[in-house]
Design a protein around this motif. Structure first.
Motif, PDB file in Angstrom:
ATOM      1  N   LYS A   1      -6.153  -0.040   1.998  1.00 30.95           N
ATOM      2  CA  LYS A   1      -4.906  -0.748   1.712  1.00 30.95           C
ATOM      3  C   LYS A   1      -3.730  -0.080   2.388  1.00 30.95           C
ATOM      4  O   LYS A   1      -2.870  -0.744   2.967  1.00 30.95           O
ATOM      5  CB  LYS A   1      -4.700  -0.791   0.206  1.00 30.95           C
ATOM      6  CG  LYS A   1      -3.537  -1.617  -0.250  1.00 30.95           C
ATOM      7  CD  LYS A   1      -3.460  -1.640  -1.778  1.00 30.95           C
ATOM      8  CE  LYS A   1      -2.265  -2.445  -2.245  1.00 30.95           C
ATOM      9  NZ  LYS A   1      -2.165  -2.450  -3.716  1.00 30.95           N
ATOM     10  N   TYR A   2      -3.694   1.254   2.361  1.00 30.57           N
ATOM     11  CA  TYR A   2      -2.604   2.012   3.008  1.00 30.57           C
ATOM     12  C   TYR A   2      -2.643   1.854   4.524  1.00 30.57           C
ATOM     13  O   TYR A   2      -1.627   1.678   5.151  1.00 30.57           O
ATOM     14  CB  TYR A   2      -2.711   3.484   2.616  1.00 30.57           C
ATOM     15  CG  TYR A   2      -1.637   4.348   3.223  1.00 30.57           C
ATOM     16  CD1 TYR A   2      -0.324   4.290   2.759  1.00 30.57           C
ATOM     17  CD2 TYR A   2      -1.916   5.209   4.263  1.00 30.57           C
ATOM     18  CE1 TYR A   2       0.668   5.063   3.303  1.00 30.57           C
ATOM     19  CE2 TYR A   2      -0.930   5.998   4.839  1.00 30.57           C
ATOM     20  CZ  TYR A   2       0.364   5.924   4.357  1.00 30.57           C
ATOM     21  OH  TYR A   2       1.332   6.698   4.917  1.00 30.57           O
ATOM     22  N   SER A   3      -3.846   1.881   5.095  1.00 35.77           N
ATOM     23  CA  SER A   3      -3.962   1.751   6.558  1.00 35.77           C
ATOM     24  C   SER A   3      -3.578   0.344   7.019  1.00 35.77           C
ATOM     25  O   SER A   3      -3.072   0.168   8.134  1.00 35.77           O
ATOM     26  CB  SER A   3      -5.363   2.104   7.036  1.00 35.77           C
ATOM     27  OG  SER A   3      -6.293   1.166   6.559  1.00 35.77           O
ATOM     28  N   ARG A   4      -3.794  -0.670   6.206  1.00 37.77           N
ATOM     29  CA  ARG A   4      -3.398  -2.033   6.559  1.00 37.77           C
ATOM     30  C   ARG A   4      -1.885  -2.190   6.544  1.00 37.77           C
ATOM     31  O   ARG A   4      -1.329  -2.952   7.323  1.00 37.77           O
ATOM     32  CB  ARG A   4      -4.031  -3.052   5.609  1.00 37.77           C
ATOM     33  CG  ARG A   4      -5.475  -3.278   5.905  1.00 37.77           C
ATOM     34  CD  ARG A   4      -6.010  -4.395   5.070  1.00 37.77           C
ATOM     35  NE  ARG A   4      -7.394  -4.645   5.416  1.00 37.77           N
ATOM     36  CZ  ARG A   4      -8.152  -5.534   4.817  1.00 37.77           C
ATOM     37  NH1 ARG A   4      -7.652  -6.259   3.838  1.00 37.77           N
ATOM     38  NH2 ARG A   4      -9.391  -5.702   5.185  1.00 37.77           N
ATOM     39  N   ARG A   5      -1.215  -1.447   5.646  1.00 37.80           N
ATOM     40  CA  ARG A   5       0.249  -1.488   5.616  1.00 37.80           C
ATOM     41  C   ARG A   5       0.849  -0.870   6.869  1.00 37.80           C
ATOM     42  O   ARG A   5       1.859  -1.328   7.365  1.00 37.80           O
ATOM     43  CB  ARG A   5       0.762  -0.722   4.402  1.00 37.80           C
ATOM     44  CG  ARG A   5       0.863  -1.563   3.174  1.00 37.80           C
ATOM     45  CD  ARG A   5       1.701  -0.861   2.132  1.00 37.80           C
ATOM     46  NE  ARG A   5       0.959  -0.892   0.884  1.00 37.80           N
ATOM     47  CZ  ARG A   5       1.050  -0.038  -0.086  1.00 37.80           C
ATOM     48  NH1 ARG A   5       1.853   1.008   0.042  1.00 37.80           N
ATOM     49  NH2 ARG A   5       0.361  -0.159  -1.168  1.00 37.80           N
ATOM     50  N   LEU A   6       0.187   0.206   7.350  1.00 40.77           N
ATOM     51  CA  LEU A   6       0.690   0.878   8.542  1.00 40.77           C
ATOM     52  C   LEU A   6       0.447   0.064   9.814  1.00 40.77           C
ATOM     53  O   LEU A   6       1.237   0.121  10.741  1.00 40.77           O
ATOM     54  CB  LEU A   6       0.039   2.261   8.695  1.00 40.77           C
ATOM     55  CG  LEU A   6       0.398   3.286   7.625  1.00 40.77           C
ATOM     56  CD1 LEU A   6      -0.393   4.569   7.879  1.00 40.77           C
ATOM     57  CD2 LEU A   6       1.880   3.577   7.643  1.00 40.77           C
TER      58      LEU A   6
END
Length: 123
Positions: free
Chosen positions: A117-122
């Motif tokens: 989820k965090y990598s998709r935000r970045l």
């Protein structure tokens, strides 16, 4: 919810989830394919060394095949009569083992989903 209550809830949940797996582990019998006892070497195929060598449960044996309490046709098999002497300590250790394993798998899954989820935000 405080951290203490979360920890207690996790312990209770892991115990409740570990009990069915500890019961299911009774299908694991060691040695496998034991059909009869052997009291002298060399033993034929599908034979167990005499005594209480046949056990059920993983990773700690919970039930032992009791020759004295089993009918003759039940020697070399874990039957209902063998459940009279359940090793409660081993059952609790198996429950703890499976409960902790389940909690660890949940924690790893949660970390992976947060990371994705965090990598998709970045990106």
């Amino acid at each position: 919810m405080s951290k203490f209550r979360k920890a207690i809830a996790a312990i209770i949940l892991s115990s409740l989830l570990g009990i069915p797996f500890a019961i299911l582990s009774l299908w694991y019998q060691n040695p496998p394919d034991c059909e009869r006892f052997c009291f002298s070497e060399p033993c034929p195929l599908n034979a167990c060394i005499g005594g209480n060598s046949l056990t059920a449960g993983f990773p700690f044996p919970i039930v032992y095949d009791d020759n004295a309490g089993s009918p003759v046709h039940g020697w070399g098999r874990i039957g209902v009569e063998d459940f009279q002497n359940i090793n409660i300590g081993a059952f609790l250790l198996d429950t703890l083992f499976y409960g902790v394993t389940i909690i660890i798998l949940f924690a790893i899954t949660k970390i992976i989903f947060k990371s994705v989820k965090y990598s998709r935000r970045l990106g």
